[in-house]
Motif scaffolding. Structure first.
Motif, PDB file in Angstrom:
ATOM      1  N   ALA A   1      -3.721  69.182  88.437  1.00  6.86           N
ATOM      2  CA  ALA A   1      -5.076  68.951  87.932  1.00  6.86           C
ATOM      3  C   ALA A   1      -5.128  67.705  87.055  1.00  6.86           C
ATOM      4  O   ALA A   1      -6.026  66.875  87.184  1.00  6.86           O
ATOM      5  N   ALA A   2      -4.173  67.584  86.148  1.00  9.58           N
ATOM      6  CA  ALA A   2      -3.939  66.376  85.351  1.00  9.58           C
ATOM      7  C   ALA A   2      -5.199  65.735  84.769  1.00  9.58           C
ATOM      8  O   ALA A   2      -5.394  64.528  84.889  1.00  9.58           O
ATOM      9  N   PRO A   3      -6.070  66.482  84.080  1.00 12.92           N
ATOM     10  CA  PRO A   3      -7.312  65.886  83.586  1.00 12.92           C
ATOM     11  C   PRO A   3      -7.084  64.787  82.562  1.00 12.92           C
ATOM     12  O   PRO A   3      -7.854  63.811  82.517  1.00 12.92           O
ATOM     13  N   LEU A   4      -6.064  64.913  81.744  1.00 11.69           N
ATOM     14  CA  LEU A   4      -5.804  63.903  80.718  1.00 11.69           C
ATOM     15  C   LEU A   4      -5.105  62.695  81.318  1.00 11.69           C
ATOM     16  O   LEU A   4      -5.492  61.546  81.073  1.00 11.69           O
ATOM     17  N   ALA A   5      -4.063  62.952  82.118  1.00 12.20           N
ATOM     18  CA  ALA A   5      -3.302  61.851  82.706  1.00 12.20           C
ATOM     19  C   ALA A   5      -4.172  61.003  83.626  1.00 12.20           C
ATOM     20  O   ALA A   5      -4.058  59.772  83.652  1.00 12.20           O
ATOM     21  N   LYS A   6      -5.058  61.651  84.388  1.00 13.89           N
ATOM     22  CA  LYS A   6      -5.940  60.897  85.280  1.00 13.89           C
ATOM     23  C   LYS A   6      -6.936  60.055  84.489  1.00 13.89           C
ATOM     24  O   LYS A   6      -7.200  58.903  84.824  1.00 13.89           O
ATOM     25  N   ALA A   7      -7.491  60.628  83.418  1.00 14.97           N
ATOM     26  CA  ALA A   7      -8.460  59.893  82.608  1.00 14.97           C
ATOM     27  C   ALA A   7      -7.843  58.670  81.946  1.00 14.97           C
ATOM     28  O   ALA A   7      -8.521  57.672  81.707  1.00 14.97           O
ATOM     29  N   LEU A   8      -6.543  58.754  81.671  1.00 16.85           N
ATOM     30  CA  LEU A   8      -5.851  57.648  81.010  1.00 16.85           C
ATOM     31  C   LEU A   8      -5.142  56.728  81.997  1.00 16.85           C
ATOM     32  O   LEU A   8      -4.384  55.846  81.591  1.00 16.85           O
ATOM     33  N   ASP A   9      -5.372  56.944  83.298  1.00 22.89           N
ATOM     34  CA  ASP A   9      -4.752  56.130  84.354  1.00 22.89           C
ATOM     35  C   ASP A   9      -3.228  56.172  84.310  1.00 22.89           C
ATOM     36  O   ASP A   9      -2.557  55.212  84.689  1.00 22.89           O
ATOM     37  N   VAL A  10      -2.693  57.299  83.853  1.00 21.77           N
ATOM     38  CA  VAL A  10      -1.243  57.487  83.861  1.00 21.77           C
ATOM     39  C   VAL A  10      -0.804  58.143  85.163  1.00 21.77           C
ATOM     40  O   VAL A  10       0.274  57.862  85.681  1.00 21.77           O
ATOM     41  N   SER A  11      -1.653  58.992  85.717  1.00 19.69           N
ATOM     42  CA  SER A  11      -1.307  59.720  86.932  1.00 19.69           C
ATOM     43  C   SER A  11      -2.111  59.197  88.119  1.00 19.69           C
ATOM     44  O   SER A  11      -3.302  58.910  87.996  1.00 19.69           O
ATOM     45  N   ASP A  12      -1.452  59.081  89.263  1.00 16.68           N
ATOM     46  CA  ASP A  12      -2.118  58.697  90.502  1.00 16.68           C
ATOM     47  C   ASP A  12      -1.558  59.560  91.621  1.00 16.68           C
ATOM     48  O   ASP A  12      -0.879  59.085  92.528  1.00 16.68           O
ATOM     49  N   LEU A  13      -1.833  60.861  91.561  1.00 19.86           N
ATOM     50  CA  LEU A  13      -1.341  61.782  92.578  1.00 19.86           C
ATOM     51  C   LEU A  13      -2.137  61.597  93.858  1.00 19.86           C
ATOM     52  O   LEU A  13      -3.366  61.654  93.853  1.00 19.86           O
ATOM     53  N   GLN A  14      -1.423  61.395  94.961  1.00 17.73           N
ATOM     54  CA  GLN A  14      -2.052  61.129  96.242  1.00 17.73           C
ATOM     55  C   GLN A  14      -2.127  62.409  97.078  1.00 17.73           C
ATOM     56  O   GLN A  14      -1.123  63.105  97.254  1.00 17.73           O
ATOM     57  N   ARG A  15      -3.311  62.694  97.600  1.00 18.46           N
ATOM     58  CA  ARG A  15      -3.495  63.908  98.391  1.00 18.46           C
ATOM     59  C   ARG A  15      -2.547  63.953  99.591  1.00 18.46           C
ATOM     60  O   ARG A  15      -2.068  65.018  99.978  1.00 18.46           O
ATOM     61  N   LYS A  16      -2.264  62.787 100.173  1.00 16.54           N
ATOM     62  CA  LYS A  16      -1.388  62.748 101.346  1.00 16.54           C
ATOM     63  C   LYS A  16       0.026  63.192 101.011  1.00 16.54           C
ATOM     64  O   LYS A  16       0.813  63.495 101.910  1.00 16.54           O
ATOM     65  N   ASN A  17       0.376  63.229  99.731  1.00 17.47           N
ATOM     66  CA  ASN A  17       1.713  63.640  99.303  1.00 17.47           C
ATOM     67  C   ASN A  17       1.739  65.060  98.748  1.00 17.47           C
ATOM     68  O   ASN A  17       2.743  65.469  98.163  1.00 17.47           O
ATOM     69  N   GLN A  18       0.653  65.803  98.921  1.00 12.21           N
ATOM     70  CA  GLN A  18       0.573  67.145  98.348  1.00 12.21           C
ATOM     71  C   GLN A  18       1.206  68.173  99.281  1.00 12.21           C
ATOM     72  O   GLN A  18       0.790  68.342 100.425  1.00 12.21           O
ATOM     73  N   ALA A  19       2.205  68.862  98.757  1.00  7.53           N
ATOM     74  CA  ALA A  19       2.821  69.971  99.492  1.00  7.53           C
ATOM     75  C   ALA A  19       2.123  71.265  99.086  1.00  7.53           C
ATOM     76  O   ALA A  19       1.863  71.497  97.905  1.00  7.53           O
TER      77      ALA A  19
END
Length: 410
Positions: A151-169
């Motif tokens: 979910a990463a609401p904080l990391a995404k808002a701070l542009d620290v996380s870039d989880l790609q749907r294509k890499n989701q297991a």
């Protein structure tokens, strides 16, 4: 800003709860915000296979009473063959394990607030100073840690996380009783953790049986909807369909029944992290992500991730003048690559290559592992290319060429 702490941790999973334990033990004021209500915790997040190793239990002081079964062997299985190796392990009762981490953290001094959904970071002059949760409530800290997983609401808002749907297991697991753990024609799974490579059951992924004692086991599968999945998948079948197909077709489950209420679902991203920290902020556990890409073991890596973040925060907070700059937080990045997930890039490459292989090649892999010494598997598992080379054959050239093409176009 009266609601103030040294550290705020969002998420009470293994990474977040372990981070809070370590910080509280060092006498820091820690607040953990967890989305789930306490009286149901961890109903929604009780989603791990919970297979781990004694080194995790001893390293983090985990008691025996959260272990469902201690295992003796790890078994790799292909459609027609298998390889067994002595490797002591432990299958946890994941809910009890998570509740223990919370209870122990509280006893050490950490504050927990359940039913508290974190929505965004609070910033001042571009720097993180706290979090917003439950609508308009705010809490403040010198350091904020996101341990909320994908979910990463904080990391995404701070542009620290870039989880790609294509890499989701994605994965699903049932707990069953009545399984035949020592069926004719199959490996003896008594006190074992078994991983099966078989595109018929888990196209582009793997399945597992973890013996939990007597005639009970955790049975599940996972896959990424990648090129291998698209090649081997059957039209109209979802992940539950594949698991039910296995239960219906494997003679080991002929007399097995699902245990009511024991269904676990989860997801994790299998990719290199694009970021981990910035000023006054770190992302840990599956927010990064941290799961081992090759065999999916996530508990130990998440716990180590939480410990690395706690060590980084402790160092930043105990200086003569508190320094939570990006430079100081980057110590966590160094610890992550050194201690939490060394050889991550190599293991990712191994994972993508492994899942492109055919079922026939999986059978050949079992034959090779049975032929070679145990050190070869250990070295290959750690990313040693010389050991990996011993597992390749001339017939793998087309597979390697396909892998190279996908890397160039992906």
């Amino acid at each position: 800003m009266t609601d103030r702490f040294d550290v705020i941790v969002a998420g009470a999973g293994p990474a977040g709860a372990q981070c809070a334990r370590d910080l509280a033990r060092r006498n820091h004021d820690v607040l953990v915000l967890e989305t789930e209500p306490e009286d149901e915790f961890p109903r929604q997040s009780n989603k791990s296979t919970a297979g781990t190793f004694p080194s995790m239990l001893s390293s983090f002081g985990i008691p025996d009473d959260v272990v469902m079964n201690y295992t003796r062997d790890v078994i790799l299985e292909s459609p027609t063959d298998h390889f067994a190796r002595y490797q002591p392990g432990a299958v946890l009762e994941f809910a009890d394990f998570k509740r223990y981490l919370v209870r122990d953290g509280r006893e050490l001094g950490a504050e927990y607030r359940f039913d508290s959904r974190v929505s965004k970071p609070v910033t001042e002059d571009g720097e993180v100073v706290g979090v917003r949760y439950d609508g308009d409530r705010e809490a403040y800290a010198d350091i904020v840690i996101d341990a909320t997983g994908p979910a990463a609401p904080l990391a995404k808002a701070l542009d620290v996380s870039d989880l790609q749907r294509k890499n989701q297991a994605i994965g699903v697991e049932y707990e069953v009783e009545g399984i035949d753990v020592d069926a004719d024609g199959y490996a003896d799974l008594t006190d074992a953790m078994m991983l099966r490579l078989d595109h018929d059951l888990a196209p582009g992924g793997y399945s597992w049986i973890f013996h939990t004692g007597a005639d009970t086991a955790k049975v599940g599968l996972c896959y990424i909807q990648n090129e291998a999945h698209r090649e081997y998948a059957r039209d109209g079948m979802g992940i539950d369909d594949y698991l039910q197909y296995w239960l219906d077709s494997d003679p080991r489950f002929a007399d097995a029944e699902r245990i009511e209420g024991k269904v676990h679902r989860g997801s994790a991203h299998v990719q290199m992290p694009t970021g981990m920290s910035t000023d006054s902020f770190m992302a840990i556990g599956d927010t990064v992500p941290t799961v081992d890409p090759l065999w999916g073991e996530g508990i130990h890596t998440c716990m180590k991730s939480g410990r690395a973040a706690a060590a980084t925060a402790d160092r930043a907070l105990l200086t003569e003048s508190v320094d939570t700059s990006a430079e100081k937080m980057a110590v966590y990045d160094e610890l992550w690559h050194r201690d939490v997930a060394p050889q991550m890039r190599t293991r990712l490459l191994m994972t993508r290559l492994l899942y492109l292989a055919s079922n026939e090649r999986y059978d050949q892999l079992m034959a090779d592992l049975n032929r070679l010494d145990d050190d070869t598997l250990s070295d290959a598992n750690s990313g040693d290319w010389r050991a990996l080379a011993r597992l390749f054959h001339l017939g793998d050239v087309p597979l390697l060429a396909r892998f190279a093409r996908e890397r160039l176009t992906g």
